[in-house]
Each structure stands twice: as C-alpha cells, then as structure tokens.
Design a protein around this motif. Structure first.
Motif, PDB file in Angstrom:
ATOM      1  N   THR A   1      -6.503   4.283   3.160  1.00 53.82           N
ATOM      2  CA  THR A   1      -7.920   4.250   2.801  1.00 53.82           C
ATOM      3  C   THR A   1      -8.094   3.219   1.695  1.00 53.82           C
ATOM      4  O   THR A   1      -7.284   3.153   0.774  1.00 53.82           O
ATOM      5  CB  THR A   1      -8.377   5.642   2.304  1.00 53.82           C
ATOM      6  OG1 THR A   1      -8.016   6.611   3.290  1.00 53.82           O
ATOM      7  CG2 THR A   1      -9.879   5.695   2.126  1.00 53.82           C
ATOM      8  N   ILE A   2      -9.130   2.400   1.828  1.00 55.14           N
ATOM      9  CA  ILE A   2      -9.475   1.440   0.779  1.00 55.14           C
ATOM     10  C   ILE A   2     -10.906   1.751   0.347  1.00 55.14           C
ATOM     11  O   ILE A   2     -11.847   1.570   1.124  1.00 55.14           O
ATOM     12  CB  ILE A   2      -9.390  -0.022   1.274  1.00 55.14           C
ATOM     13  CG1 ILE A   2      -7.992  -0.344   1.825  1.00 55.14           C
ATOM     14  CG2 ILE A   2      -9.765  -0.982   0.149  1.00 55.14           C
ATOM     15  CD1 ILE A   2      -7.882  -1.726   2.457  1.00 55.14           C
ATOM     16  N   LYS A   3     -11.047   2.283  -0.850  1.00 53.29           N
ATOM     17  CA  LYS A   3     -12.369   2.618  -1.402  1.00 53.29           C
ATOM     18  C   LYS A   3     -13.246   3.353  -0.388  1.00 53.29           C
ATOM     19  O   LYS A   3     -14.375   2.942  -0.099  1.00 53.29           O
ATOM     20  CB  LYS A   3     -13.075   1.375  -1.934  1.00 53.29           C
ATOM     21  CG  LYS A   3     -12.355   0.778  -3.128  1.00 53.29           C
ATOM     22  CD  LYS A   3     -13.183  -0.265  -3.843  1.00 53.29           C
ATOM     23  CE  LYS A   3     -12.409  -0.773  -5.048  1.00 53.29           C
ATOM     24  NZ  LYS A   3     -12.987  -1.952  -5.625  1.00 53.29           N
ATOM     25  N   GLY A   4     -12.731   4.420   0.177  1.00 55.35           N
ATOM     26  CA  GLY A   4     -13.515   5.262   1.083  1.00 55.35           C
ATOM     27  C   GLY A   4     -13.607   4.755   2.514  1.00 55.35           C
ATOM     28  O   GLY A   4     -14.296   5.345   3.332  1.00 55.35           O
ATOM     29  N   ARG A   5     -12.942   3.664   2.817  1.00 53.28           N
ATOM     30  CA  ARG A   5     -12.936   3.137   4.190  1.00 53.28           C
ATOM     31  C   ARG A   5     -11.558   3.389   4.806  1.00 53.28           C
ATOM     32  O   ARG A   5     -10.544   3.080   4.199  1.00 53.28           O
ATOM     33  CB  ARG A   5     -13.241   1.643   4.198  1.00 53.28           C
ATOM     34  CG  ARG A   5     -14.632   1.319   3.682  1.00 53.28           C
ATOM     35  CD  ARG A   5     -14.726  -0.175   3.349  1.00 53.28           C
ATOM     36  NE  ARG A   5     -16.081  -0.560   3.025  1.00 53.28           N
ATOM     37  CZ  ARG A   5     -16.558  -0.648   1.790  1.00 53.28           C
ATOM     38  NH1 ARG A   5     -15.796  -0.351   0.759  1.00 53.28           N
ATOM     39  NH2 ARG A   5     -17.798  -1.029   1.576  1.00 53.28           N
TER      40      ARG A   5
ATOM     41  N   LEU B   1     -13.471  -4.683   2.489  1.00 53.68           N
ATOM     42  CA  LEU B   1     -14.426  -4.389   1.416  1.00 53.68           C
ATOM     43  C   LEU B   1     -15.668  -5.273   1.441  1.00 53.68           C
ATOM     44  O   LEU B   1     -16.754  -4.820   1.072  1.00 53.68           O
ATOM     45  CB  LEU B   1     -13.735  -4.528   0.055  1.00 53.68           C
ATOM     46  CG  LEU B   1     -12.634  -3.496  -0.221  1.00 53.68           C
ATOM     47  CD1 LEU B   1     -11.922  -3.815  -1.530  1.00 53.68           C
ATOM     48  CD2 LEU B   1     -13.197  -2.085  -0.241  1.00 53.68           C
ATOM     49  N   SER B   2     -15.525  -6.552   1.875  1.00 52.32           N
ATOM     50  CA  SER B   2     -16.634  -7.508   1.743  1.00 52.32           C
ATOM     51  C   SER B   2     -17.147  -8.046   3.064  1.00 52.32           C
ATOM     52  O   SER B   2     -18.181  -8.708   3.095  1.00 52.32           O
ATOM     53  CB  SER B   2     -16.193  -8.693   0.878  1.00 52.32           C
ATOM     54  OG  SER B   2     -15.692  -8.248  -0.357  1.00 52.32           O
TER      55      SER B   2
ATOM     56  N   SER C   1       0.822  -1.217   0.000  1.00 49.57           N
ATOM     57  CA  SER C   1       0.000   0.000   0.000  1.00 49.57           C
ATOM     58  C   SER C   1       0.854   1.264   0.000  1.00 49.57           C
ATOM     59  O   SER C   1       0.320   2.372   0.016  1.00 49.57           O
ATOM     60  CB  SER C   1      -0.910   0.024   1.232  1.00 49.57           C
ATOM     61  OG  SER C   1      -1.653  -1.162   1.330  1.00 49.57           O
TER      62      SER C   1
ATOM     63  N   ASN D   1      -7.721  -6.840   2.606  1.00 53.27           N
ATOM     64  CA  ASN D   1      -8.519  -6.062   1.647  1.00 53.27           C
ATOM     65  C   ASN D   1      -9.954  -6.581   1.569  1.00 53.27           C
ATOM     66  O   ASN D   1     -10.905  -5.797   1.597  1.00 53.27           O
ATOM     67  CB  ASN D   1      -7.875  -6.113   0.250  1.00 53.27           C
ATOM     68  CG  ASN D   1      -6.772  -5.095   0.100  1.00 53.27           C
ATOM     69  OD1 ASN D   1      -6.972  -3.909   0.333  1.00 53.27           O
ATOM     70  ND2 ASN D   1      -5.593  -5.553  -0.265  1.00 53.27           N
ATOM     71  N   SER D   2     -10.099  -7.896   1.477  1.00 53.12           N
ATOM     72  CA  SER D   2     -11.426  -8.494   1.372  1.00 53.12           C
ATOM     73  C   SER D   2     -12.250  -8.253   2.634  1.00 53.12           C
ATOM     74  O   SER D   2     -13.447  -7.947   2.562  1.00 53.12           O
ATOM     75  CB  SER D   2     -11.294  -9.991   1.099  1.00 53.12           C
ATOM     76  OG  SER D   2     -12.570 -10.589   1.045  1.00 53.12           O
TER      77      SER D   2
END
Length: 190
Positions: free
Chosen positions: A51-55, A174-175, A35, A170-171
C-alpha cells in the motif's frame, strides 16, 4: 481503495536471471526490496502487494512466456477489478541506449513481443516504462542480445535507472502518468 497493477516483463527461471530481457523484473525486484515485500507464486505470475498512502499496489512478474504476457496482465486486471488507467508495464527496449528510459501514457508495442501480446488483449491504452538495453548486436543476433546477461560494467550504467524506475512507480501511483512523465522523462535521456 484505488488499486494499481505494476507489471515487470521478463522470463521466469534462473537461466534468465540478470538478462537484458528481464529488466522489467529487475525494476520490480528493486521496488519490492525497497518496500520490504516478497513475491508469491500465484496464478499466471509472481505477485507482491503493498500500500502506498492508502492506494493498493499489485506488482506482477508474469510466469507466462514473454510473448504471452497479456494473459497474466488481463487476468490480474480483471481479478482485482483494476482500471486500465492504473496499469504500468515495465519492459526492456533495444531502441534506447543502455541506462536510458522512456515513460509513455500509451502507444505502439515498438516490436516488443511482451507488449505486443498485451496490446492484442487489452489495446494500446496503458502506461509503459521502456528501459533501454542498447542494441550492440550484429544483424540477426537480437535474440542472443536480449537473452544475454548484463556485464558488471553494464550494471553500473543500468543501476541508477533501475532506482529511478522505483521512484517512477511511486510517482505513477501517487501523482498519475502525466505528472510522472513530465518529472522523469527528461532524466531518462542518454
């Protein structure tokens, strides 16, 4: 903004670099490198943010002793007001073969001192990624084993799991834990 706390367990100090007990640190170091972020020395630990996609994601390598890891985890959860459902703790595990891993949504500490102290302070309801370090030690030699350094050969076996650990973080962010467990646990069996 949703916030996440990803904790890698280990012991601070160059004498513990590349030891089996520091596998949690190794996964976080790999994530930070991928990162392009760096750790800063902060209260109760070394912290990196991204930050990962706004998180918002906080990486924490506690600077407490392993058996006091809960102090760092509780402090950063409270300081950043992070929901415990968004906590992932990465630790070594002698019950799993080297290179295997297991992701769980909650559960017991499995005899791990770091997880045990976290459980004492915040309960069992948090996700954990247990990285297998094997258990090829004689009776009474567990401490020497977990504090022993990985050989180059062992690192070849472990490296793909460290890289999967980066994907799992990451997962998880995000998930969520359920999808991530379904996707990755089958890959972690050795």
């Amino acid at each position: 903004m949703d916030k996440y706390l990803i904790v890698g367990l280990g012991n601070v100090g160059s004498e513990y670099d590349m030891t089996r007990h520091n596998t949690g640190f190794m996964v976080l170091d790999a994530f930070a490198k991928a990162s392009n972020i760096v750790f800063e020395d902060k209260r109760y630990g070394f912290v990196a943010e991204t930050t990962i996609k706004g998180r918002k994601v906080f990486l924490l390598k506690p600077s407490t002793y392993m058996n006091l890891s809960g102090n760092a985890v509780r402090y950063w959860l409270n300081k950043e007001n992070i929901d415990q459902q968004r906590l992932l703790v990465i630790s070594d595990d002698v019950a799993l073969p080297l290179g295997a891993f297991r992701l769980k949504a909650n559960g017991s500490n499995g005899g791990h001192n770091g997880l045990g102290h976290i459980q004492q302070l915040i309960g069992q309801n948090y996700a954990r990624l247990r990285m297998g370090i094997g258990n090829e030690y004689a009776r009474g030699q567990q401490v020497d084993w977990v504090l022993g350094r990985y050989s180059d050969e062992e690192m070849k076996t472990l490296q793909p799991s460290i890289e999967l650990g980066v994907e799992i973080i990451n997962s998880f962010v995000l998930s969520g834990i359920d999808i991530t467990m379904n996707q990755y646990n089958k890959l972690g069996k050795k």
